[in-house]
Motif scaffolding. Structure first.
Motif, PDB file in Angstrom:
ATOM      1  N   MET A  16       0.988  -1.333   0.069  1.00 46.35           N
ATOM      2  CA  MET A  16       0.476  -0.048   0.387  1.00 46.35           C
ATOM      3  C   MET A  16       0.676   1.389   0.182  1.00 46.35           C
ATOM      4  SD  MET A  16      -2.950   0.708   2.632  1.00 46.35           S
ATOM      5  CE  MET A  16      -4.238   1.354   2.292  1.00 46.35           C
ATOM      6  N   ALA A  17       1.131   2.010  -0.925  1.00 46.49           N
ATOM      7  CA  ALA A  17       1.495   3.526  -1.548  1.00 46.49           C
ATOM      8  C   ALA A  17       1.204   4.276   0.157  1.00 46.49           C
ATOM      9  CB  ALA A  17       1.360   4.158  -2.141  1.00 46.49           C
ATOM     10  N   LYS A  18       2.246   4.982   0.904  1.00 49.71           N
ATOM     11  CA  LYS A  18       1.734   5.590   1.592  1.00 49.71           C
ATOM     12  C   LYS A  18       1.837   7.049   0.856  1.00 49.71           C
ATOM     13  CE  LYS A  18       3.037   7.848   6.069  1.00 49.71           C
ATOM     14  NZ  LYS A  18       1.329   8.095   6.293  1.00 49.71           N
ATOM     15  N   LYS A  19       0.439   7.847   1.166  1.00 53.81           N
ATOM     16  CA  LYS A  19      -0.097   9.516   0.199  1.00 53.81           C
ATOM     17  C   LYS A  19      -0.154  10.326   1.745  1.00 53.81           C
ATOM     18  CE  LYS A  19      -3.930  10.316  -1.648  1.00 53.81           C
ATOM     19  NZ  LYS A  19      -5.471  10.339  -2.021  1.00 53.81           N
ATOM     20  N   LYS A  20       0.782  11.486   1.864  1.00 59.61           N
ATOM     21  CA  LYS A  20       0.051  12.657   2.551  1.00 59.61           C
ATOM     22  C   LYS A  20      -1.047  12.747   2.972  1.00 59.61           C
ATOM     23  CE  LYS A  20       3.781  15.171   2.842  1.00 59.61           C
ATOM     24  NZ  LYS A  20       5.069  15.186   3.667  1.00 59.61           N
ATOM     25  N   ASP A  21      -1.131  12.815   4.368  1.00 60.26           N
ATOM     26  CA  ASP A  21      -2.318  12.300   4.823  1.00 60.26           C
ATOM     27  C   ASP A  21      -3.229  13.636   5.099  1.00 60.26           C
ATOM     28  OD1 ASP A  21      -1.795  10.253   6.294  1.00 60.26           O
ATOM     29  OD2 ASP A  21      -1.729  10.671   8.430  1.00 60.26           O
ATOM     30  N   LYS A  22      -2.382  14.989   4.477  1.00 55.01           N
ATOM     31  CA  LYS A  22      -3.573  16.365   3.853  1.00 55.01           C
ATOM     32  C   LYS A  22      -4.690  16.562   3.321  1.00 55.01           C
ATOM     33  CE  LYS A  22       0.286  19.319   6.576  1.00 55.01           C
ATOM     34  NZ  LYS A  22       0.459  20.143   6.674  1.00 55.01           N
ATOM     35  N   GLY A  23      -4.156  16.278   2.593  1.00 54.65           N
ATOM     36  CA  GLY A  23      -5.512  15.690   1.165  1.00 54.65           C
ATOM     37  C   GLY A  23      -6.659  14.494   1.546  1.00 54.65           C
ATOM     38  N   ILE A  24      -6.074  13.792   2.358  1.00 54.24           N
ATOM     39  CA  ILE A  24      -6.826  12.678   2.450  1.00 54.24           C
ATOM     40  C   ILE A  24      -8.482  12.793   3.398  1.00 54.24           C
ATOM     41  CG2 ILE A  24      -7.646  10.323   3.609  1.00 54.24           C
ATOM     42  CD1 ILE A  24      -4.479  10.132   3.199  1.00 54.24           C
ATOM     43  N   THR A  25      -9.051  12.993   2.416  1.00 53.89           N
ATOM     44  CA  THR A  25     -10.822  12.970   3.378  1.00 53.89           C
ATOM     45  C   THR A  25     -11.013  11.590   3.593  1.00 53.89           C
ATOM     46  OG1 THR A  25     -11.975  11.549   1.425  1.00 53.89           O
ATOM     47  CG2 THR A  25     -11.793  14.472   0.706  1.00 53.89           C
ATOM     48  N   PHE A  26     -12.117  11.860   4.822  1.00 53.84           N
ATOM     49  CA  PHE A  26     -12.334  10.940   5.965  1.00 53.84           C
ATOM     50  C   PHE A  26     -12.863   9.907   5.269  1.00 53.84           C
ATOM     51  CE2 PHE A  26     -15.676   9.275   8.222  1.00 53.84           C
ATOM     52  CZ  PHE A  26     -15.213   9.018   9.000  1.00 53.84           C
ATOM     53  N   GLU A  27     -13.604  10.150   3.745  1.00 57.80           N
ATOM     54  CA  GLU A  27     -14.581   8.675   3.439  1.00 57.80           C
ATOM     55  C   GLU A  27     -12.573   8.118   2.838  1.00 57.80           C
ATOM     56  OE1 GLU A  27     -15.433  11.521   2.966  1.00 57.80           O
ATOM     57  OE2 GLU A  27     -17.414  11.610   4.095  1.00 57.80           O
ATOM     58  N   GLU A  28     -12.293   8.803   1.818  1.00 54.00           N
ATOM     59  CA  GLU A  28     -10.893   7.880   1.478  1.00 54.00           C
ATOM     60  C   GLU A  28      -9.945   7.367   3.513  1.00 54.00           C
ATOM     61  OE1 GLU A  28      -9.658  10.575  -2.268  1.00 54.00           O
ATOM     62  OE2 GLU A  28      -9.358  11.363  -0.327  1.00 54.00           O
ATOM     63  N   GLY A  29      -9.787   7.982   3.945  1.00 54.88           N
ATOM     64  CA  GLY A  29      -9.285   7.624   4.897  1.00 54.88           C
ATOM     65  C   GLY A  29      -9.937   6.569   5.915  1.00 54.88           C
ATOM     66  N   LEU A  68      -8.887   2.505   5.691  1.00 54.66           N
ATOM     67  CA  LEU A  68      -7.990   1.890   6.805  1.00 54.66           C
ATOM     68  C   LEU A  68      -8.681   0.287   6.603  1.00 54.66           C
ATOM     69  CD1 LEU A  68      -9.670   4.540   9.273  1.00 54.66           C
ATOM     70  CD2 LEU A  68      -7.811   2.772   9.328  1.00 54.66           C
ATOM     71  N   GLU A  69     -10.403  -0.139   5.720  1.00 49.67           N
ATOM     72  CA  GLU A  69     -10.503  -1.307   4.970  1.00 49.67           C
ATOM     73  C   GLU A  69      -9.861  -2.056   4.574  1.00 49.67           C
ATOM     74  OE1 GLU A  69     -14.120   0.424   3.094  1.00 49.67           O
ATOM     75  OE2 GLU A  69     -15.393   0.873   5.146  1.00 49.67           O
ATOM     76  N   GLN A  70      -9.100  -1.259   3.706  1.00 47.00           N
ATOM     77  CA  GLN A  70      -8.035  -1.890   2.624  1.00 47.00           C
ATOM     78  C   GLN A  70      -7.136  -2.942   3.819  1.00 47.00           C
ATOM     79  OE1 GLN A  70      -7.815  -2.304  -0.602  1.00 47.00           O
ATOM     80  NE2 GLN A  70      -6.126  -3.633  -0.167  1.00 47.00           N
ATOM     81  N   ILE A  71      -6.028  -2.166   4.304  1.00 43.40           N
ATOM     82  CA  ILE A  71      -5.304  -2.384   5.539  1.00 43.40           C
ATOM     83  C   ILE A  71      -5.882  -3.211   6.225  1.00 43.40           C
ATOM     84  CG2 ILE A  71      -4.858  -1.286   7.778  1.00 43.40           C
ATOM     85  CD1 ILE A  71      -3.830   1.248   6.015  1.00 43.40           C
ATOM     86  N   VAL A  72      -7.162  -3.347   7.068  1.00 46.67           N
ATOM     87  CA  VAL A  72      -7.832  -4.067   7.728  1.00 46.67           C
ATOM     88  C   VAL A  72      -7.246  -5.609   7.303  1.00 46.67           C
ATOM     89  CG1 VAL A  72     -10.084  -5.698   8.712  1.00 46.67           C
ATOM     90  CG2 VAL A  72      -9.304  -2.643   9.325  1.00 46.67           C
ATOM     91  N   ARG A  73      -8.167  -5.444   5.502  1.00 51.09           N
ATOM     92  CA  ARG A  73      -8.283  -6.593   4.721  1.00 51.09           C
ATOM     93  C   ARG A  73      -6.467  -6.848   4.332  1.00 51.09           C
ATOM     94  NH1 ARG A  73     -11.888  -3.620   1.661  1.00 51.09           N
ATOM     95  NH2 ARG A  73     -10.281  -2.978   0.552  1.00 51.09           N
ATOM     96  N   GLU A  74      -4.830  -6.755   4.330  1.00 55.98           N
ATOM     97  CA  GLU A  74      -4.529  -6.739   4.065  1.00 55.98           C
ATOM     98  C   GLU A  74      -3.766  -7.694   5.540  1.00 55.98           C
ATOM     99  OE1 GLU A  74      -1.761  -4.402   2.410  1.00 55.98           O
ATOM    100  OE2 GLU A  74      -3.339  -2.807   1.373  1.00 55.98           O
ATOM    101  N   LEU A  75      -4.592  -7.275   6.477  1.00 53.26           N
ATOM    102  CA  LEU A  75      -3.845  -7.306   8.057  1.00 53.26           C
ATOM    103  C   LEU A  75      -4.617  -9.204   8.222  1.00 53.26           C
ATOM    104  CD1 LEU A  75      -3.544  -4.714   9.989  1.00 53.26           C
ATOM    105  CD2 LEU A  75      -1.159  -6.106   9.549  1.00 53.26           C
TER     106      LEU A  75
END
Length: 82
Positions: free
Chosen positions: A1-14, A18-25
């Motif tokens: 998963m590529a790390k993106k700067k948090d500043k431009g991430i909307t709540f929905e994107e965040g 998180l859902e993608q991270i959980v699936r990977e874990l």
């Protein structure tokens, strides 16, 4: 998963990240180092989303009737459980 700067991430994107991270874990064959990195990214994203929610809460206002019968705008004060 590529790390993106948090500043431009909307709540929905965040939340989506998180859902993608959980699936990977949840995959059983994730190497320990990768799992730790994903966990760290997840914690950072939770903090980012929490900050966005806090900011949104501060922006919300409630229109109430004051003691003199006039309408007044007050900051919203929501009790947080947990």
């Amino acid at each position: 998963m590529a790390k993106k700067k948090d500043k431009g991430i909307t709540f929905e994107e965040g939340i989506g990240q998180l859902e993608q991270i959980v699936r990977e874990l949840e995959q059983k064959e994730v190497p320990l180092e990768e799992a730790l990195n994903l966990f760290r990214q997840g914690i950072e994203m939770v903090q980012h989303c929490n900050g966005l929610l806090d900011h949104a809460e501060k922006q919300m206002e409630i229109l109430l009737e004051g003691p003199d019968g006039e309408l007044e705008v007050r900051p919203a004060d929501f009790a947080v459980e947990g």
